[in-house]
Design a protein around this motif. Sequence first.
Motif, PDB file in Angstrom:
ATOM      1  N   MET A 134       4.985   1.830   8.160  1.00 42.20           N
ATOM      2  CA  MET A 134       3.898   1.420   9.047  1.00 42.20           C
ATOM      3  C   MET A 134       4.455   1.035  10.415  1.00 42.20           C
ATOM      4  O   MET A 134       3.921   1.454  11.447  1.00 42.20           O
ATOM      5  CB  MET A 134       3.221   0.204   8.425  1.00 42.20           C
ATOM      6  CG  MET A 134       1.748   0.222   8.546  1.00 42.20           C
ATOM      7  SD  MET A 134       0.978   1.475   7.532  1.00 42.20           S
ATOM      8  CE  MET A 134      -0.599   0.677   7.279  1.00 42.20           C
ATOM      9  N   ALA A 139       5.530   3.909  12.413  1.00 38.42           N
ATOM     10  CA  ALA A 139       4.403   4.618  13.004  1.00 38.42           C
ATOM     11  C   ALA A 139       3.971   3.933  14.296  1.00 38.42           C
ATOM     12  O   ALA A 139       3.662   4.587  15.281  1.00 38.42           O
ATOM     13  CB  ALA A 139       3.237   4.677  12.026  1.00 38.42           C
ATOM     14  N   HIS A 140       3.958   2.617  14.305  1.00 38.01           N
ATOM     15  CA  HIS A 140       3.631   1.875  15.515  1.00 38.01           C
ATOM     16  C   HIS A 140       4.493   2.338  16.666  1.00 38.01           C
ATOM     17  O   HIS A 140       4.002   2.622  17.744  1.00 38.01           O
ATOM     18  CB  HIS A 140       3.895   0.373  15.294  1.00 38.01           C
ATOM     19  CG  HIS A 140       2.694  -0.363  14.823  1.00 38.01           C
ATOM     20  ND1 HIS A 140       2.314  -1.551  15.374  1.00 38.01           N
ATOM     21  CD2 HIS A 140       1.806  -0.073  13.864  1.00 38.01           C
ATOM     22  CE1 HIS A 140       1.216  -1.959  14.757  1.00 38.01           C
ATOM     23  NE2 HIS A 140       0.898  -1.092  13.839  1.00 38.01           N
ATOM     24  N   ALA A 197      -3.788   2.135  11.508  1.00 39.51           N
ATOM     25  CA  ALA A 197      -2.787   1.324  12.194  1.00 39.51           C
ATOM     26  C   ALA A 197      -2.620   1.813  13.628  1.00 39.51           C
ATOM     27  O   ALA A 197      -2.500   1.014  14.550  1.00 39.51           O
ATOM     28  CB  ALA A 197      -1.463   1.375  11.450  1.00 39.51           C
ATOM     29  N   THR A 225      -4.570   4.945   6.125  1.00 35.84           N
ATOM     30  CA  THR A 225      -4.160   3.620   6.608  1.00 35.84           C
ATOM     31  C   THR A 225      -3.224   3.757   7.804  1.00 35.84           C
ATOM     32  O   THR A 225      -3.261   2.961   8.727  1.00 35.84           O
ATOM     33  CB  THR A 225      -3.464   2.810   5.505  1.00 35.84           C
ATOM     34  OG1 THR A 225      -2.392   3.594   4.989  1.00 35.84           O
ATOM     35  CG2 THR A 225      -4.417   2.453   4.400  1.00 35.84           C
ATOM     36  N   ARG A 251       6.309   0.522   2.311  1.00 39.07           N
ATOM     37  CA  ARG A 251       5.129   0.880   3.085  1.00 39.07           C
ATOM     38  C   ARG A 251       5.083   0.140   4.420  1.00 39.07           C
ATOM     39  O   ARG A 251       4.737   0.708   5.448  1.00 39.07           O
ATOM     40  CB  ARG A 251       3.882   0.558   2.265  1.00 39.07           C
ATOM     41  CG  ARG A 251       2.822   1.606   2.458  1.00 39.07           C
ATOM     42  CD  ARG A 251       1.644   1.404   1.576  1.00 39.07           C
ATOM     43  NE  ARG A 251       0.420   1.471   2.356  1.00 39.07           N
ATOM     44  CZ  ARG A 251      -0.664   0.785   2.041  1.00 39.07           C
ATOM     45  NH1 ARG A 251      -0.659  -0.012   1.002  1.00 39.07           N
ATOM     46  NH2 ARG A 251      -1.735   0.892   2.778  1.00 39.07           N
ATOM     47  N   SER A 263      -5.903  -1.552   7.361  1.00 40.68           N
ATOM     48  CA  SER A 263      -4.712  -0.708   7.405  1.00 40.68           C
ATOM     49  C   SER A 263      -3.572  -1.275   6.561  1.00 40.68           C
ATOM     50  O   SER A 263      -2.672  -0.554   6.161  1.00 40.68           O
ATOM     51  CB  SER A 263      -4.241  -0.521   8.850  1.00 40.68           C
ATOM     52  OG  SER A 263      -3.540  -1.665   9.293  1.00 40.68           O
ATOM     53  N   GLU A 264      -3.648  -2.564   6.289  1.00 40.97           N
ATOM     54  CA  GLU A 264      -2.571  -3.172   5.493  1.00 40.97           C
ATOM     55  C   GLU A 264      -2.938  -3.323   4.020  1.00 40.97           C
ATOM     56  O   GLU A 264      -2.135  -3.783   3.212  1.00 40.97           O
ATOM     57  CB  GLU A 264      -2.217  -4.550   6.081  1.00 40.97           C
ATOM     58  CG  GLU A 264      -1.411  -4.414   7.361  1.00 40.97           C
ATOM     59  CD  GLU A 264      -1.384  -5.709   8.162  1.00 40.97           C
ATOM     60  OE1 GLU A 264      -1.970  -6.716   7.705  1.00 40.97           O
ATOM     61  OE2 GLU A 264      -0.773  -5.703   9.247  1.00 40.97           O
ATOM     62  N   MET A 265      -4.134  -2.945   3.682  1.00 41.53           N
ATOM     63  CA  MET A 265      -4.583  -3.107   2.303  1.00 41.53           C
ATOM     64  C   MET A 265      -4.124  -1.963   1.410  1.00 41.53           C
ATOM     65  O   MET A 265      -3.965  -0.838   1.871  1.00 41.53           O
ATOM     66  CB  MET A 265      -6.108  -3.141   2.254  1.00 41.53           C
ATOM     67  CG  MET A 265      -6.743  -4.415   2.760  1.00 41.53           C
ATOM     68  SD  MET A 265      -8.546  -4.218   2.727  1.00 41.53           S
ATOM     69  CE  MET A 265      -9.066  -5.921   2.890  1.00 41.53           C
ATOM     70  N   THR A 266      -3.951  -2.248   0.143  1.00 39.28           N
ATOM     71  CA  THR A 266      -3.732  -1.174  -0.820  1.00 39.28           C
ATOM     72  C   THR A 266      -5.125  -0.660  -1.190  1.00 39.28           C
ATOM     73  O   THR A 266      -6.130  -1.292  -0.867  1.00 39.28           O
ATOM     74  CB  THR A 266      -3.055  -1.682  -2.101  1.00 39.28           C
ATOM     75  OG1 THR A 266      -3.982  -2.515  -2.791  1.00 39.28           O
ATOM     76  CG2 THR A 266      -1.805  -2.477  -1.773  1.00 39.28           C
TER      77      THR A 266
END
Lengths: 289, 289
Positions: A73, A76-77, B76, B72, A69, B38-41
Amino acid sequence: MVVIARSALGKLRGKYDSLSTTEKRIAQLALNSPSTVSEMTIRELASAAGASTASISRFVKRLGYANYREFTMELAHVVVVDAQEGAKLFKELGEGDSLGVIANKVFHSSMASLEATNDALSENDIARAVLKLINAGTVNFFGLGGSSIAALDGYHKFVRTSLNVAYHPDYDIQLMQAAKLTADDCAVVISHSGKNYETIQIVKELKANHVPIIGITSYSGSPLARAATVTLLSLTDEIKYRSEGMYSLISQIAILDSLFMMTVLRSSSRTQPVLMHVRDVIERTREEP
Amino acid sequence: MVVIARSALGKLRGKYDSLSTTEKRIAQLALNSPSTVSEMTIRELASAAGASTASISRFVKRLGYANYREFTMELAHVVVVDAQEGAKLFKELGEGDSLGVIANKVFHSSMASLEATNDALSENDIARAVLKLINAGTVNFFGLGGSSIAALDGYHKFVRTSLNVAYHPDYDIQLMQAAKLTADDCAVVISHSGKNYETIQIVKELKANHVPIIGITSYSGSPLARAATVTLLSLTDEIKYRSEGMYSLISQIAILDSLFMMTVLRSSSRTQPVLMHVRDVIERTREEP
DNA sequence: TGAAAAGTGAAACTTTTTTACATATAATTA
DNA sequence: TAATTATATGTAAAAAAGTTTCACTTTTCA
């Protein structure tokens, strides 16, 4: 030691050579279309790369990510940053523009106008304007045509304060009102062009009576600007619109907002109770009476 | 049709009002610290928000995302964009502020409001609104109190087009006007709170006649928003002001600007001549007649 | 050439997310 | 106001996603 974080693509390129055949295939996909890959699940990527999910999992860890994940992420940035660098300046509105584009342009132009207007305001001028307002016997708003809206807004705002304010949309009445004022009062004259004939008539009348004039206009060389005691410029974005005056309204209103807030904060103890009371009245009209 | 995606924060702000208590808690977290969230599950967010994972899952779907991961991901995005614009936070206005500081805060709040409003606009809604306008027999503006200024502005703008427009500041006349409209017409109803009693009376009248309603309000959960055929949100900066409604005016006007430009550009051949003509008339009133 | 090392996928396993279901609560209506 | 319907929410089971183990294959290099 401080290590500058590399972007996902940077990491991929950097480690590319040390990867195995299967992993190179995966890396290739990510490099070619990061946006697509960033939206894939680990299974999808596995099948797209002709590899197993296990290989993908190991692959991202090798690149230094804690898990899959985190990897997507970062990909995506990259996409976002790229898209933003490609964002171009706003040009004139065109008939081919989609609705979303038009909205964006309009909003950004308004924002640019506000920024320009804010930049052009001198604290000195503002202070003089606020002093005139606070000490005025009555505060009178003048504005015709498109600027009548700003004038009305000024009236609406200041009527909440303890000041005595007046405004009437009709030209003849505005002119008569101007004739009644004295040096102890204050006039706020709003005109985009600053040279509208009727507006200038009003200004002449005001001058004859030595009424302090706070002028709000877009042209510093205009008759209004020259005649006013204090001139506050409501600038518009350079972008050319089909109907130019249209966009100075927001700047005019923002100037009035500022004057209002300053007046309230300056004459705080005197104004606050009135403001509260007016607000209460408004609150009461909401929902069932 | 290409749909410009709203940012995650835009969606959040746009739907905030129509969310349930639990969902508001979740939204709050995401709005306050999108990067963390955004970094959380889903579990972590659930426990942070004091909700169940199921609620989170449903929450993101209500916002229009296919699944939690997509949500999420968009958050981000926001983080990147925000970081790039540089933080420009402004606090509440204080009495100790110098005039220059007050002006800055007011202008930047207005700009932030415009940004949020632009963000929350969905191209889909805009398109529906423009279509209603273009095809309407008559376009009628409704707005009372502070929103009467925006309504008047709408009238001023659209009167330059080939559309038949109407507006009257008086409540009783507005109400009568509403009673005369049919499904072939179009009503633009503006209200900051969206729940002003008189405004709702007008809305009821309009509904009874099946008149398409374009609602412009700051609250997505308000009666006006619920009753309207299309709702366009005029958001304000979160910063608390002494007089909150004040700052949605600029957003309302920007929305009207957008609708105006779109109408002009869309029905170009039909509108352009009229627009030109009106502009000529305005030009002629400048300087000595 | 053959042992060690590295690479790989299948499948077991863990974690995360979604969905179904049950219950409570609020809103609506007769 | 009671009955009914709609809404909100958590629990728990199902499904999906992601990770690790392990057996097998290929490569490396003494």
